[in-house]
Design an enzyme around this catalytic site. Structure first.
Site, PDB file in Angstrom:
ATOM      1  N   ASN A   1       0.867  -1.184   0.000  1.00 53.31           N
ATOM      2  CA  ASN A   1       0.000   0.000   0.000  1.00 53.31           C
ATOM      3  C   ASN A   1       0.899   1.228   0.000  1.00 53.31           C
ATOM      4  OD1 ASN A   1      -1.779   2.068   0.589  1.00 53.31           O
ATOM      5  ND2 ASN A   1      -2.222   1.387   2.691  1.00 53.31           N
ATOM      6  N   TRP A   2       0.918   1.918  -1.138  1.00 52.91           N
ATOM      7  CA  TRP A   2       1.831   3.074  -1.260  1.00 52.91           C
ATOM      8  C   TRP A   2       1.274   4.335  -0.606  1.00 52.91           C
ATOM      9  CZ3 TRP A   2       3.972   2.879  -6.996  1.00 52.91           C
ATOM     10  CH2 TRP A   2       4.895   1.832  -7.078  1.00 52.91           C
ATOM     11  N   LYS A   3       0.008   4.327  -0.187  1.00 57.84           N
ATOM     12  CA  LYS A   3      -0.612   5.509   0.433  1.00 57.84           C
ATOM     13  C   LYS A   3      -0.412   6.718  -0.504  1.00 57.84           C
ATOM     14  CE  LYS A   3       0.086   3.223   4.776  1.00 57.84           C
ATOM     15  NZ  LYS A   3       0.121   3.259   6.217  1.00 57.84           N
TER      16      LYS A   3
ATOM     17  N   HIS B   1      -9.469   1.000   5.030  1.00 60.45           N
ATOM     18  CA  HIS B   1      -8.162   1.125   5.689  1.00 60.45           C
ATOM     19  C   HIS B   1      -8.319   2.034   6.912  1.00 60.45           C
ATOM     20  CE1 HIS B   1      -4.031   2.322   6.473  1.00 60.45           C
ATOM     21  NE2 HIS B   1      -3.678   1.208   5.839  1.00 60.45           N
TER      22      HIS B   1
ATOM     23  N   GLU C   1      -6.665   4.401   8.003  1.00 63.26           N
ATOM     24  CA  GLU C   1      -6.479   5.842   7.743  1.00 63.26           C
ATOM     25  C   GLU C   1      -7.730   6.439   7.110  1.00 63.26           C
ATOM     26  OE1 GLU C   1      -2.750   5.407   5.660  1.00 63.26           O
ATOM     27  OE2 GLU C   1      -1.817   4.821   7.550  1.00 63.26           O
TER      28      GLU C   1
ATOM     29  N   GLU D   1      -5.161  -5.394  10.443  1.00 62.62           N
ATOM     30  CA  GLU D   1      -4.104  -4.408  10.691  1.00 62.62           C
ATOM     31  C   GLU D   1      -4.365  -3.724  12.028  1.00 62.62           C
ATOM     32  OE1 GLU D   1      -2.115  -3.019   6.863  1.00 62.62           O
ATOM     33  OE2 GLU D   1      -3.955  -1.885   6.997  1.00 62.62           O
TER      34      GLU D   1
ATOM     35  N   GLY E   1       2.708   1.833  10.820  1.00 63.99           N
ATOM     36  CA  GLY E   1       3.649   2.952  10.702  1.00 63.99           C
ATOM     37  C   GLY E   1       4.384   3.272  11.992  1.00 63.99           C
TER      38      GLY E   1
ATOM     39  N   SER F   1       3.686  -2.571  10.141  1.00 61.85           N
ATOM     40  CA  SER F   1       5.150  -2.606  10.313  1.00 61.85           C
ATOM     41  C   SER F   1       5.781  -3.929   9.851  1.00 61.85           C
ATOM     42  CB  SER F   1       5.526  -2.289  11.761  1.00 61.85           C
ATOM     43  OG  SER F   1       5.112  -0.975  12.099  1.00 61.85           O
TER      44      SER F   1
ATOM     45  N   GLY G   1       2.994  -1.263   4.203  1.00 62.47           N
ATOM     46  CA  GLY G   1       2.991   0.166   3.893  1.00 62.47           C
ATOM     47  C   GLY G   1       4.407   0.636   3.587  1.00 62.47           C
ATOM     48  N   GLY G   2       5.055   1.220   4.587  1.00 60.84           N
ATOM     49  CA  GLY G   2       6.378   1.843   4.431  1.00 60.84           C
ATOM     50  C   GLY G   2       7.384   0.993   3.666  1.00 60.84           C
TER      51      GLY G   2
HETATM   52  P1  PGA Z   1       3.045   0.011   7.594  1.00 64.84           P
HETATM   53  O1  PGA Z   1       1.578   0.270   6.989  1.00 64.84           O
HETATM   54  O2  PGA Z   1       3.575  -1.256   6.958  1.00 64.84           O
HETATM   55  O3  PGA Z   1       3.838   1.224   7.198  1.00 64.84           O
HETATM   56  O4  PGA Z   1       2.898  -0.139   9.070  1.00 64.84           O
HETATM   57  C1  PGA Z   1       0.677  -0.781   6.779  1.00 64.84           C
HETATM   58  C2  PGA Z   1      -0.612  -0.255   6.196  1.00 64.84           C
HETATM   59  O5  PGA Z   1      -1.034   0.860   6.531  1.00 64.84           O
HETATM   60  O6  PGA Z   1      -1.273  -0.945   5.395  1.00 64.84           O
END
Ligand code: PGA
Length: 246
Positions: A9-11, A94, A96, A164, A170, A209, A230-231
């Site tokens: 997930n590149w956000k 998600h 967010e 998640e 994050g 993470s 994510g990251g």
């Molecule tokens: P993260 O994000 O790997 O940076 O913790 C995961 C996500 O939001 O899907």
């Protein structure tokens, strides 16, 4: 056998040019057809991502969608529009989106139903926050997200669930393998109560993470069918994550 899924997930990272450069680097190194590899770029980079990945084993998804076909919904994108780009998955709910854009389980439900009807595979995100975990409410939260988010859904076997925990996103604080496995096993049991034997076909991913060091042990857990990253999906670490078993 449930096919393993490794998703990034590149956000709100990577414009179209950066997306092209990323796939130039990434596709040379990836050698897998036993896993489903999916990248979720921002909307404006989807076309570039689809062009770059044609003929490869990497699939592209959108990070959000609207449940109507069209209308006066400024800033929104429909399933039909996503389909037209060649993307075939969509992230729904998600944390967010839930936190910053007020997305509720009822909206998640409308989106899941619409996505399935339009042949997009929904990756439905659920998870508890830290205070909910500390108050012993983890399963109450997860089960209500599932009950409401997947209400009256047919074709449930096509859905992918991403567990998640919000406190792990994050933050660098991954759930331990056992915490992640326990939650994914409970989610599967709950899906059985909702959908019967079909639940055995639903892939359940862990996210929060995930990195090149913890991927192998997470993937060794019986109820974890993949990861949502994510990251660490933004750079070459994602190659190691995809090839965790090589
Ligand atoms: P993260 O994000 O790997 O940076 O913790 C995961 C996500 O939001 O899907």
């Amino acid at each position: 056998m449930r096919k393993k899924v490794i998703a990034g997930n590149w956000k709100m990272y990577k414009n179209a040019a950066e997306t092209k450069a990323y796939f130039d680097m990434f596709l040379k190194e990836i050698d897998t057809d036993e896993k489903e590899v999916i990248i979720f770029p921002p909307f404006t980079s989807i076309s570039s991502a689809v062009c770059m990945t044609v003929g490869s084993n990497v699939k592209i998804g959108a990070q959000n969608m609207h449940y109507e076909d069209c209308g006066a919904f400024t800033g929104e994108v429909s399933c039909g529009m996503i389909n037209e780009t060649g993307a075939c998955y969509v992230l729904i709910g998600h944390s967010e989106r839930r936190k910053y854009f007020n997305e509720k389980n009822e909206t998640v439900n409308k989106k899941v139903s619409k996505a399935l009807g339009e042949n997009l595979i929904p990756v439905v995100c659920i998870g508890e926050d830290l205070s909910e975990r500390e108050d012993g409410k983890t399963y109450e939260i997860l089960f209500s997200q599932l009950t409401q988010g997947l209400k009256n859904i047919s074709d449930a076997e096509k859905i992918i669930i991403a567990y998640e925990p919000i406190w792990a996103i994050g933050t660098g604080k991954t759930a331990t393998d056992l915490q992640a496995e326990e939650a994914c096993a409970k989610i599967r049991e709950y899906l059985f109560s909702m959908f019967g034997d079909i639940s055995d076909k639903i892939r359940i991913l862990y996210g929060g993470s995930v990195n090149a060091s913890n991927i192998k042990s997470l993937m060794s857990m019986a109820n974890i069918d993949g990861v949502l990253v994510g990251g660490a999906s933004l750079n070459s670490d994602f190659i190691k994550i995809v090839q965790y078993d090589k």
